[in-house]
Design an enzyme around this catalytic site. Sequence first.
Site, PDB file in Angstrom:
ATOM      1  N   ASP A 249      36.189  43.802  41.519  1.00  0.00           N
ATOM      2  CA  ASP A 249      36.536  43.596  40.117  1.00  0.00           C
ATOM      3  C   ASP A 249      37.834  42.829  39.980  1.00  0.00           C
ATOM      4  OD1 ASP A 249      34.375  44.776  39.059  1.00  0.00           O
ATOM      5  OD2 ASP A 249      35.285  46.752  38.798  1.00  0.00           O
ATOM      6  N   LYS A 271      34.691  41.161  36.216  1.00  0.00           N
ATOM      7  CA  LYS A 271      34.505  41.864  34.939  1.00  0.00           C
ATOM      8  C   LYS A 271      35.849  42.047  34.258  1.00  0.00           C
ATOM      9  CE  LYS A 271      31.670  44.925  33.797  1.00  0.00           C
ATOM     10  NZ  LYS A 271      30.997  44.058  32.837  1.00  0.00           N
ATOM     11  N   MET A 384      42.562  51.040  28.731  1.00  0.00           N
ATOM     12  CA  MET A 384      42.120  49.890  27.928  1.00  0.00           C
ATOM     13  C   MET A 384      42.505  50.077  26.462  1.00  0.00           C
ATOM     14  SD  MET A 384      38.390  49.396  29.733  1.00  0.00           S
ATOM     15  CE  MET A 384      38.084  51.128  30.108  1.00  0.00           C
TER      16      MET A 384
HETATM   17  N1  SAH Z   1      38.388  52.771  37.426  1.00  0.00           N
HETATM   18  C1  SAH Z   1      39.714  52.443  36.964  1.00  0.00           C
HETATM   19  C2  SAH Z   1      39.738  52.100  35.506  1.00  0.00           C
HETATM   20  C3  SAH Z   1      39.001  50.857  35.155  1.00  0.00           C
HETATM   21  S1  SAH Z   1      39.121  50.464  33.471  1.00  0.00           S
HETATM   22  C4  SAH Z   1      40.661  53.588  37.310  1.00  0.00           C
HETATM   23  O1  SAH Z   1      40.204  54.646  37.709  1.00  0.00           O
HETATM   24  O2  SAH Z   1      41.872  53.392  37.207  1.00  0.00           O
HETATM   25  C5  SAH Z   1      40.480  49.346  33.460  1.00  0.00           C
HETATM   26  C6  SAH Z   1      41.705  49.982  32.862  1.00  0.00           C
HETATM   27  O3  SAH Z   1      42.322  50.807  33.819  1.00  0.00           O
HETATM   28  C7  SAH Z   1      42.772  49.022  32.451  1.00  0.00           C
HETATM   29  O4  SAH Z   1      42.519  48.448  31.198  1.00  0.00           O
HETATM   30  C8  SAH Z   1      43.990  49.909  32.414  1.00  0.00           C
HETATM   31  O5  SAH Z   1      43.990  50.696  31.247  1.00  0.00           O
HETATM   32  C9  SAH Z   1      43.699  50.844  33.567  1.00  0.00           C
HETATM   33  N2  SAH Z   1      44.388  50.400  34.811  1.00  0.00           N
HETATM   34  C10 SAH Z   1      43.830  49.982  35.954  1.00  0.00           C
HETATM   35  N3  SAH Z   1      44.772  49.725  36.880  1.00  0.00           N
HETATM   36  C11 SAH Z   1      45.956  49.981  36.315  1.00  0.00           C
HETATM   37  C12 SAH Z   1      47.309  49.912  36.761  1.00  0.00           C
HETATM   38  N4  SAH Z   1      47.637  49.538  37.993  1.00  0.00           N
HETATM   39  N5  SAH Z   1      48.288  50.262  35.883  1.00  0.00           N
HETATM   40  C13 SAH Z   1      47.987  50.655  34.657  1.00  0.00           C
HETATM   41  N6  SAH Z   1      46.722  50.740  34.182  1.00  0.00           N
HETATM   42  C14 SAH Z   1      45.724  50.410  34.986  1.00  0.00           C
END
Ligand code: SAH
Length: 477
Positions: A249, A271, A384
């Site tokens: 991703d 995505k 998000m």
């Molecule tokens: N599966 C992922 C989430 C995917 S949805 C998880 O478990 O973290 C994508 C969202 O995850 C982003 O819009 C943000 O809100 C969050 N996200 C992912 N990586 C991040 C990071 N390093 N710091 C802050 N938010 C993060």
Amino acid sequence: MKHFPIYLAVEGRRIVLSGGGDAALSKLRLLLKTEAHLTVLATDPAPEIVDWAKAGRLRLVRRAMAPGDALCAALFYSANDDAREDARTAALARADGALVNMVDNLEGSQFITPAIVDRDPVTVAIGTEGAAPVLARAIKADLEERLSPALGTLARIGKTFRKAADALPFGRPRRAFWSDYYGGYGDRSLAQGGEGAVRPALDRLLETHLGAQDEPGRVSFVGAGPGDPELLTLQARKALHEADVVIYDRLVTPEILELARREATLIDAGKEGFGPSTPQEAIDAMIVEHAAGGAHVVRLKSGDPTVFGRLDEEIEAVEAAGIAWTIVPGITAASAAVAGIGQSLTRRGRNAAIRILTGHDMKGFADHDWAALARPGEVAAIYMGKRAARFIQGRLMMHGASPETPITVIENASRPDERILATTLATLEPDLSRAQLSGPAVMVLGLAPRAASRVLDRDQISAAIVAQERPVLEATP
Ligand code: SAH
């Protein structure tokens, strides 16, 4: 392309060179690497040339060139350090039917000699048609550094093994075998046991590949964590190390992709929450296609694959195709985010439950959901959520949440560019817009950075960005 690069067969053929000084020496050093018969015409040859002649490595004729000297020669070099003598000898050689190179004279040359990176039998020829010799040297230096000095040895041994390797079916299986060999396996066996160890190592490698052939493809849904490669699980690392195909991703960081097997095919499934994205069905189909072809597919998702990862759709597609799969959990963004602010997701006496929400769906929230979220002590991690911030702020206020409720937004959690915005429900907007966060961010409702209230004064906090750099959080009291 004014010059067409080819490899000329010179074994046993004549190459004639006129000249005995510096220009001649530098060409001869290259030509002595070939298996051609070298003839040098020089009235005053440099001592090196005399030595080479004594050692039988070339034939030295101590006189100026005469008609007929280049008869039957494949190539002729005029390297006299003298333009007039170069012109004279080049004309004689042309009359004898040889292909002529005049040193430092592109116009007068029928062929040019490229810069060479020599790992015989592997050679890389670099030419710029005289346009940029400096560039050619830089490329050569770069390749010299990048190509293992043992590459030639490995290629020579590899050549003797080609027949044996034909036992593997043409295409992916055979390619995988050779890329393992040249991608580190050969180098390692050479380093460990010398040349004699390579052939037996190749036998073993072939055995492994023949055995692996019938193994069916499979899919690992792997959590890549929040971005810091050190936050990968050991299982995730292992899966990356073994994968044939990695479908990743947008939020997966380059540092993590670096850990994939060098021969693996990396596919960006791109995505994005709001931007252009690969349709989910196309991703499902891609995973199935590669696994059905026998590949070990790692479907690499940021954070934990089970959190806002559309994991179930992918699992259903894989299962429908009868392909085996596993899940390797990862550290979800919320965990990394609260670690960054020195807080717990749950706390005795404050909150016994934590909500993980997505800002995408909040428009569909019922009144009782908002009421529950607005209660004091409530902790929620909103993924998000950047675009929905104003809406969230309005609804929570409407449902009676205290305007003083802390909200901390953690951008790029765990990464070197992590930033923390500490604010309150009342000031979430415009603070958030003002902060112009461009990376992924988690909004944590109900938690302030543990030590920030002491490290930074209130004005700074409500002024939005607590940290361009990370705030210095004090150790847990
Ligand atoms: N599966 C992922 C989430 C995917 S949805 C998880 O478990 O973290 C994508 C969202 O995850 C982003 O819009 C943000 O809100 C969050 N996200 C992912 N990586 C991040 C990071 N390093 N710091 C802050 N938010 C993060």
